[in-house]
Design an enzyme around this catalytic site. Structure first.
Site, PDB file in Angstrom:
ATOM      1  CG  ASP A   1       8.776  42.726 -11.240  1.00  0.00           C
ATOM      2  OD1 ASP A   1       8.090  42.030 -10.481  1.00  0.00           O
ATOM      3  OD2 ASP A   1       8.802  43.969 -11.198  1.00  0.00           O
TER       4      ASP A   1
ATOM      5  CD  GLU B   1       4.587  39.897 -11.185  1.00  0.00           C
ATOM      6  OE1 GLU B   1       4.022  40.061 -10.102  1.00  0.00           O
ATOM      7  OE2 GLU B   1       5.354  40.762 -11.669  1.00  0.00           O
TER       8      GLU B   1
END
Ligand code: CA
Ligand code: CA
Length: 565
Positions: free
Chosen positions: A284, A327
């Site tokens: 993330d 990401e």
């Protein structure tokens, strides 16, 4: 916190191991690999570029256990689609066991983070919100009880592996959850609470809070810190303080790392790999902490993965290495290897990442298909050789998806699942789950509960799912689609081929679009010699190549040809 290794060994001697060995397919011939995992493609980048990854919000996918819906006393008083809504690991397991993911040709499942989330709620300006999405960590060492138990998590990973499906763990190291009346701030030597990121350059992207009240872990700090008192007290209440502390002592002893915040989190994140056998991470907010941290984490994760493999020789899918996908918001393959922060560029692939999410595809998918396919195939064989990208048409925090009103769910599937590079199916793409919901604000629109009920209604949903399934299974059977060489063979109507040569075989497919309904004659441009029997994966109809073309009678104008095997 987890089942001990001893308990694990005992469990493996029981019924579970018998069922497991009975269900696993035999190794596939000379490659000695599990054919069902699709990993006859031994090169990791080819595997992941040809893979289909199913991304789901666990809280929004399927409620397999209503008994955990009110865990931790969280109320249903959030704004529209901003409370926990009951989805859980038991629901994912149910769909796994009914073969839902197999039916879509899925290679890997990516679930939102399962670790324990904030107990309270906050309003960031879009309404009162709970941590149903998984990105507001309260305790990295526990499964959130609203999603289930460690046994539920293990059951999901094991069931996926029995089907040759990998599981990616969504890992957060950049921030804790926001501070609420029920969720105290982590100590000042663990987090910064300002300034807010301005996204102008590296420092204003990394050394800052993503939004107001989202404490940013001091990932650059090398000095030792103590465990937060609130965490110690929590573990004490849960009867596991001594074990957690002893494990941390052993980790720091083994690694020699200082007791800095990021190394605690690395210990906690890699434990899930070592004990549950996750096949990779989806990292993330990867551009919001130092890239060197990613490289450190990757090394520890690889060690954990090797430990799990050594402890579970009968459950290892194949010899593909641990996978780490990032990401890096805004990255697209046109950037090549250099992501630009404004004042510096970073090659994330040089810091542990094997793949990056492609934030450009959903925009480019609306343009000329051949233009997109040609560029992607070229970049994957050029500057991005050896690494992977993951395309999507919708995702959990992208406010500008391809087809926001779901007016083109068939075309979306065709474009996504036939594009070079990995394909992310965001839960409900295949059911045209609405991306706009009355009363919802911001990203809540993208996170509605899975619309399973539409499958039982009259209307197009079942047909849409069937379309995605046909394409997904075609993709699963043919790594050339995502990872092969692309050739445009005819502009109008559009026909293209993909070819991938591996040690195991030469994989060739030919895709013809807009061929019209009923009888059709498709030229094969020499890809298959006369006398070859071809199958159209869309209709199941077979035909022989004669005079450089194949005659078929099928309902659809889309034809997916490969040699009949
Ligand atoms: Ca539930
Ligand atoms: Ca940061």
């Amino acid at each position: 916190m987890r089942l001990t290794t001893a308990f694990r060994a005992v469990a493996l001697l029981g019924i579970g191991s018998l069922a497991l060995s009975a269900c696993r397919p035999e190794p596939a011939g000379s490659g000695a690999r599990d054919r069902s995992s699709g990993s006859e493609v031994a090169d990791p980048s080819l595997f992941w570029n040809s893979a289909t990854v199913y991304f789901l919000l666990t809280d929004r996918f399927e409620n397999g256990n209503p008994g955990n819906d009110r865990a931790l006393g969280r109320a249903q008083d959030g704004a529209v689609l901003r409370s926990f809504l009951g989805g859980d690991l038991a629901g994912v397991l149910r769909r796994l066991e009914e073969g839902y993911f197999d039916s879509l040709g899925v290679h890997a499942i990516w679930m939102t983070p399962f670790v324990e989330q904030n107990h309270g709620s906050v309003d960031e300006g879009t309404g009162k919100t709970y941590g149903f999405h998984g990105y507001w960590t309260r305790d990295w060492t526990a499964v959130d009880p609203a999603l289930g138990t460690e046994n539920d998590l293990r059951a999901v990973v094991d069931a996926a592996h029995r089907r040759g499906i990998r599981v990616l763990m969504d890992a957060v190291i950049n921030h804790t959850g926001p501070v609420t009346p029920h969720d105290p701030q982590w100590p000042d030597d663990w987090v910064r609470t300002g300034p807010r990121c301005a996204y102008r350059d590296y420092a204003t992207t990394v050394d800052c809070t993503l939004v107001e009240n989202l404490p940013d872990l001091l990932t650059d700090r090398d000095d030792a810190v103590e465990l937060p008192p609130a965490l110690i007290e929590k573990w004490e209440r849960e009867g596991r303080r001594e074990r957690e502390v002893a494990e941390l002592d052993a980790f720091f002893e083994r690694t020699g790392y200082p007791r800095a915040p990021r190394y605690y989190v690395m210990k906690w994140l890699t434990d899930w790999v070592r004990e549950f056998g996750f096949d990779g991470y989806r990292m993330d907010t990867a551009k919001h902490f130092e890239e060197a941290v990613s490289a450190e984490l990757k090394r520890e994760a690889e060690r954990a993965f090797a430990d799990w493999n050594a402890a579970h020789p009968d459950e290892v899918l194949d010899d593909l290495p641990f996978y780490m996908m990032g990401e890096v918001y805004g990255y697209e393959p046109g950037h090549g290897r250099a992501f630009d922060f404004g004042d510096r560029t970073v090659d994330f692939f040089a810091f542990g990442y094997d793949g990056l999410i492609n934030f450009g595809f959903k925009r480019e998918a609306g343009g000329s298909l051949d233009d997109v396919f040609t560029r992607y195939a070229a970049v994957l064989r050029g500057p991005l050789r050896g690494v992977a990208i993951l395309n999507y048409v919708s995702s959990h925090d992208d406010g500008a998806p391809y087809d926001p009103d779901r007016e083109d769910p068939f075309g979306a599937g065709t474009r996504l699942l036939l594009a070079p590079g990995g394909a992310q199916i965001y839960y409900g793409d295949e059911l045209a789950r609405p991306l706009r919901v009355p009363g919802a604000q911001g990203d809540a629109n993208l996170r509605s509960f899975m619309n399973w009920a539409d499958l039982g209604r009259s209307g197009p949903t079942a047909g849409i799912l069937e379309h995605w399934r046909k394409l997904g299974r075609f993709r699963h059977a043919h790594p050339a689609i995502g990872a092969g060489e692309h050739r445009a063979l005819q502009r109008e109507p559009y026909i293209f081929s993909r070819i991938l040569e591996t040690d195991q075989r030469v994989d060739r497919v030919l895709v013809a679009m807009d061929q019209g309904e009923g009888a059709k004659t498709v030229p094969v441009f020499g890809l298959f010699p006369d006398g070859t029997e071809l199958t159209d994966a869309y209709s199941g109809v077979a035909g022989w190549v004669t005079n450089g073309e194949v005659a078929l009678v099928t309902e659809s104008g889309l034809v997916l040809l490969s040699e009949r095997r």
